[in-house]
Design a protein around this motif. Sequence first.
Motif, PDB file in Angstrom:
ATOM      1  N   UNK B 402       3.354   9.091   4.680  1.00  0.00           N
ATOM      2  CA  UNK B 402       4.511   8.804   5.540  1.00  0.00           C
ATOM      3  C   UNK B 402       5.364   7.683   4.934  1.00  0.00           C
ATOM      4  N   UNK B 403       4.702   6.632   4.455  1.00  0.00           N
ATOM      5  CA  UNK B 403       5.456   5.512   3.868  1.00  0.00           C
ATOM      6  C   UNK B 403       6.233   5.985   2.640  1.00  0.00           C
ATOM      7  N   UNK B 404       5.636   6.873   1.863  1.00  0.00           N
ATOM      8  CA  UNK B 404       6.301   7.377   0.663  1.00  0.00           C
ATOM      9  C   UNK B 404       7.486   8.269   1.021  1.00  0.00           C
ATOM     10  N   UNK B 405       7.374   8.950   2.170  1.00  0.00           N
ATOM     11  CA  UNK B 405       8.495   9.794   2.608  1.00  0.00           C
ATOM     12  C   UNK B 405       9.677   8.927   3.033  1.00  0.00           C
ATOM     13  N   UNK B 406       9.392   7.720   3.495  1.00  0.00           N
ATOM     14  CA  UNK B 406      10.461   6.818   3.915  1.00  0.00           C
ATOM     15  C   UNK B 406      11.255   6.313   2.703  1.00  0.00           C
ATOM     16  N   UNK B 407      10.533   5.972   1.645  1.00  0.00           N
ATOM     17  CA  UNK B 407      11.204   5.357   0.489  1.00  0.00           C
ATOM     18  C   UNK B 407      11.564   6.362  -0.609  1.00  0.00           C
ATOM     19  N   UNK B 408      10.898   7.529  -0.593  1.00  0.00           N
ATOM     20  CA  UNK B 408      11.132   8.497  -1.658  1.00  0.00           C
ATOM     21  C   UNK B 408      10.326   8.204  -2.913  1.00  0.00           C
ATOM     22  N   UNK B 409       9.501   7.151  -2.869  1.00  0.00           N
ATOM     23  CA  UNK B 409       8.572   6.885  -3.977  1.00  0.00           C
ATOM     24  C   UNK B 409       7.216   6.513  -3.389  1.00  0.00           C
ATOM     25  N   UNK B 410       6.201   6.608  -4.202  1.00  0.00           N
ATOM     26  CA  UNK B 410       4.864   6.306  -3.692  1.00  0.00           C
ATOM     27  C   UNK B 410       4.820   4.838  -3.255  1.00  0.00           C
ATOM     28  N   UNK B 411       4.426   4.642  -1.996  1.00  0.00           N
ATOM     29  CA  UNK B 411       4.600   3.332  -1.363  1.00  0.00           C
ATOM     30  C   UNK B 411       3.343   2.876  -0.634  1.00  0.00           C
ATOM     31  N   UNK B 412       3.040   1.596  -0.760  1.00  0.00           N
ATOM     32  CA  UNK B 412       1.906   0.995  -0.059  1.00  0.00           C
ATOM     33  C   UNK B 412       2.228   0.907   1.437  1.00  0.00           C
ATOM     34  N   UNK B 413       1.484   1.583   2.289  1.00  0.00           N
ATOM     35  CA  UNK B 413       1.837   1.607   3.709  1.00  0.00           C
ATOM     36  C   UNK B 413       1.576   0.277   4.411  1.00  0.00           C
ATOM     37  N   UNK B 414       0.823  -0.600   3.773  1.00  0.00           N
ATOM     38  CA  UNK B 414       0.515  -1.881   4.433  1.00  0.00           C
ATOM     39  C   UNK B 414       1.775  -2.723   4.637  1.00  0.00           C
ATOM     40  N   UNK B 415       2.821  -2.425   3.850  1.00  0.00           N
ATOM     41  CA  UNK B 415       4.091  -3.134   4.049  1.00  0.00           C
ATOM     42  C   UNK B 415       4.757  -2.706   5.361  1.00  0.00           C
ATOM     43  N   UNK B 416       4.302  -1.549   5.895  1.00  0.00           N
ATOM     44  CA  UNK B 416       5.005  -0.942   7.025  1.00  0.00           C
ATOM     45  C   UNK B 416       4.282  -1.050   8.355  1.00  0.00           C
ATOM     46  N   UNK B 417       2.977  -1.373   8.331  1.00  0.00           N
ATOM     47  CA  UNK B 417       2.244  -1.352   9.619  1.00  0.00           C
ATOM     48  C   UNK B 417       2.416  -2.690  10.358  1.00  0.00           C
TER      49      UNK B 417
END
Lengths: 167, 417
Positions: B402-417
């Motif tokens: 889900x986090x990667x879908x937000x940014x369009x690149x592989x993303x650490x979701x801990x930045x988002x929770x």
Amino acid sequence: MKIECNRAWVFGDSIDTDVLAPNAYMMKPVEELARHCLEAVDPEFASSVRLGDAFVAGENLGIGSSREQAPQALMLLGIRVLLAKSFARIFYRNALNLGLPALVCADVDRIRQGDALRVNPLAGTVENLTMRETLDCEPLPSHLMEMIADGGLLAHLKKKLRSGGNS
Amino acid sequence: MSMTLSEKIIARAADKGRVQPGEIVTCRVDLAMMHDSSGPRRVKPMLEQLGAKVWDPGRVVIITDHYVNESDPESLAIEDVTRKWARAHHISQFHEAQGICHIVLPECGYLRPGMFVVGGDSHSTTAGAFGCFMVGIGATEMAGVLVSGEIWVRVPSTIQVRGLGRLPDGVAAKDIMLMLCRLIGISGANYKVVEYTGTTVESLSMDERMVLTNMSAELGAKTGIIAPDEITLAATRSALSAATPWRGDDGANYERVIDFNANELAPQVAAPHSPENSAPVDAHADVKVDQAYIGACTGAKLADLKMAARILHGRKIARDAPLFIAPASLRIAEQAKQDGTLAALEAAGAKILPTGCGACIGLGPGSLGEGKVGIASTARNFKGRMGAPTSRTYLASPYTVAASAVTGRITDPREFV
Ligand code: SF4
């Protein structure tokens, strides 16, 4: 029981069930699927392999799904025996259940593409007729060899059902 | 003589006081599950050839999920054969297009701790979360079970995976499994059972425990298993029977014990084309993705959808990286609708797909075109599995997808929770 193989087809490690039996053809009859066997790895394989050839691979042959079409495709294309350093569990059982001998052989690296082989599953030997050497493999247990000699699990069950016991 | 949980279940199914790893025994099957791809269309001709009937229709469950959303003639024919065969053989436990088999099986209450079960699918290992010993088998072997009610097994040795501590926020059971795929390797547990224990596992919900047992298939394991506790019993609505405590004995023999510390685990991502190509998410942080997929028996249960919804709350997915979500069953889709999860996902721009295997096997929306890069909550990223042979799939948790879908690149979701 000795299996004479005209030519060996040599592949590497982790040949998975998705490349052996590609998803795009899984809903098709297995004869049609077989024509696409391994095309992601070697597009020439399915059209070049002949009846009586051997399939040689490294570690984890058949890793992935339970689809029996993976060993069945190899069988339909003419493969007589599978040799690998190791097999994925379900693929191994599937091959044997279909009556296709699958043998664990630590020294498959010594077999080259195109070598002629003579395999003895019960004795656990692979004679490389081209290289003039004999390799050891793990012999197949006799209860499995019995089933393979009958032509696979179905034929084996048929025999048992006919002889009265509901296996 | 002490036995592990799996040895106890096998011994019971084989009518033996005890069994030992390496021994070959014949087990009575408590339940056999098939789906549309490996089921009736394959076993029908075999049973006809044998002229035999199903040994016990009450012990057979058929759940269609692979080709249920397709409309090509072959797929329609497969569904038709399945339906007719189920009727002809009096299989009343037949669930058509209700969801993915490994999810529908427990949803319908078929699993109870201590059962010996076979399934015509490699992720049959999933049932281990319910304290069952369930193994995946091929079609010919299934035909053998259908006529005899029995199967031979070589008693496997057990690897114990022991997790201590709680997973940090934004880290999920999927991350444990991707880490283990790297540590143990995709065949490291070949012929063996992986039993998950420790405080980490005890703290996980059933949805999360099912990820551990599901992806035991990716370790090459014969199956995965978790000893039932109060959480399991609540889910299976069965009572703990004192006569058969389905857990390993003290002093049972484990071939290997692997410890990990959950507190320190980072989100993991597996690069193409193998689950064992995993690394902490940082290693892939710059990879651009064309598409994201939350689906499959591995990663589209209610807990998975909620993880995605948590990340997507108040955010939008990147315009050039569409997110497709295929809930793992109709019941899950309904629950997610009721509790607002689906609305949250849709508000962020995710596209909700019908339930079924779908893009996990390269079918329908969410599958990948030539040269496309995807990130998915599924279990496998073998070459060409999710679509074109030239496509590439990264595997991750629903949080990371889900986090990667937000940014369009592989993303650490801990930045988002
Ligand atoms: S969702 Fe994928 S992994 Fe699960 S049963 Fe379907 S095809 Fe197999």
